[in-house]
Write an enzyme that holds these catalytic residues in place. Structure first.
Site: not given
Ligand code: CP3
Length: 338
Positions: A22, A26, A35, A72, A149
């Protein structure tokens, strides 16, 4: 050879390569700004120019050894026909798949590229723009984590519906796993063709599986995906992240995984014994990126010292959180490389 690829090949470098899960996200004000410009998180994922821009943002601030594609793990369910949205403060919401009949209603795997082609464009832009020494990591979710999911329709504490389906109708449940597996092979194969040099599978909820099912539901589908990708693209390097499986990390000692990512619940020293000297990635507690100072330096050095004679990639045990202080990343890099 790029430093991180060198370690993924089983070699040891003077200081470990480092990137953060990540790392585009954010905690960076410039990410939040881009974003907003894109309109929403999903619009950002599907906008190749802006997705490439946020992938590169952390690289402009910090000298990381790798960039990870901005996308994602839930884009595959969307490409298979499920509705997907992200509700601010609530996380992802999806329409659900809960029976063998509902699996048949999904779009065919061959159609996923209709939805996912902008992601391949992002990879192409990145392959062109990244500095020579920075490796590009593509990724997807593991079949089990993506299935949770699709079955629950949102994030879940206990994954009750998914585990219940697994026991009540194992073959129906496994046909969903197989479908995600096939889609993931085609998706990652396109990312590799577009320029990804490393691919990582995020199995964030592997730790929710009962021990007896970890192999068949988490590890083996990831092995089959990587085996097929290595057959099609012999140079590709692979990282698997079966998060939270504790003692079951020993099950991840398989040849298809060039590297296993380790969460913060076990010591790197222990993991390296159990995994027989395989390249490992991990495992600093993301909380230290909020705390900073001597705590951050001490905890980071401990990990570097434990892994100094082993093939190793420094990372966190899970993604950096929105509350992390961006200045602390500089301190971390200094502690790891100093
Ligand atoms: O790592 C990176 O920087 C690459 C991009 C990346 C994102 N998601 C961007 C993202 C990667 C590799 C992921 C993987 C991901 N997505 C996982 C596996 C890794 C982990 O964290 O366990 C999972 C379970 C997801 C599903 C997902 N996407 C969730 C549950 C959420 C919400 C999280 C939250 O805290 O609200 C996301 C959104 C997400 N994916 C964000 C980002 C930067 C935040 C979205 C935003 O900008 O509001």
């Amino acid at each position: 050879m790029k430093k991180i690829v060198n370690n993924l090949s089983g070699n040891i470098t003077n200081t470990p390569p480092i990137w953060l899960m990540r790392q585009a996200g954010r905690y960076l004000p410039e990410y939040r700004e881009t974003r907003a410009k894109a309109g929403s998180f999903l619009e950002l994922c599907y906008n190749p120019e802006l997705a490439a821009e946020v992938t590169l943002q952390p690289l402009r601030r910090y000298n990381f050894d790798a960039a990870i594609l901005f996308a994602d793990i839930l884009l595959i369910p969307q490409a298979l026909g499920l509705d997907l949205s992200f509700v601010a403060g609530e996380g992802p919401k999806l329409s659900t798949v809960r029976t063998a009949h509902e699996i048949e209603q999904l779009k065919p795997v061959d159609d996923i590229h209709d939805t996912l082609s902008p992601i391949y464009e992002t990879v192409k832009i990145l392959a062109k723009e990244l500095p020579d020494e920075t490796a590009l990591i593509g990724f997807a979710g593991s079949p089990w984590t993506v299935a949770t999911y699709m079955i629950e329709g949102q994030g879940s504490k206990d994954h009750a519906r998914a585990r219940r389906w697994l026991y009540e109708d194992f073959s129906g449940f496994m046909s969903l796993i197989t479908m995600i597996e096939e889609a993931t092979i085609e998706y990652l194969s396109m990312q590799i063709q577009a320029g990804a040099e490393i691919v990582k599978l995020f199995d964030s909820w592997a730790g929710a599986l009962p021990y007896d099912y970890i192999n068949i539901v988490s590890i083996e589908p990831m092995q089959r995906i990587f085996a097929e990708l290595k057959k099609r693209h012999p140079h590709i390097k692979t990282i698997a992240f079966p998060r939270g499986i504790g003692a079951a990390y020993e099950l991840a000692n398989v040849p298809e995984f060039d590297c296993v990512a380790i969460d913060a619940s076990v010591s790197m020293e222990w993991a390296s014994t159990v995994l027989g000297g395989k390249c490992l990635q991990g495992n600093l507690d993301p909380m230290t990126m909020i705390v900073g100072g001597d705590v951050l330096k001490r905890e980071a050095r401990k990990i570097v010292d434990q892994m100094k004679d082993k093939p190793f990639i420094f990372n966190l045990g899970h993604g950096i959180t929105p509350e992390a202080n961006p200045d602390h990343v500089h301190d971390l890099l200094e502690a790891v490389r100093g």
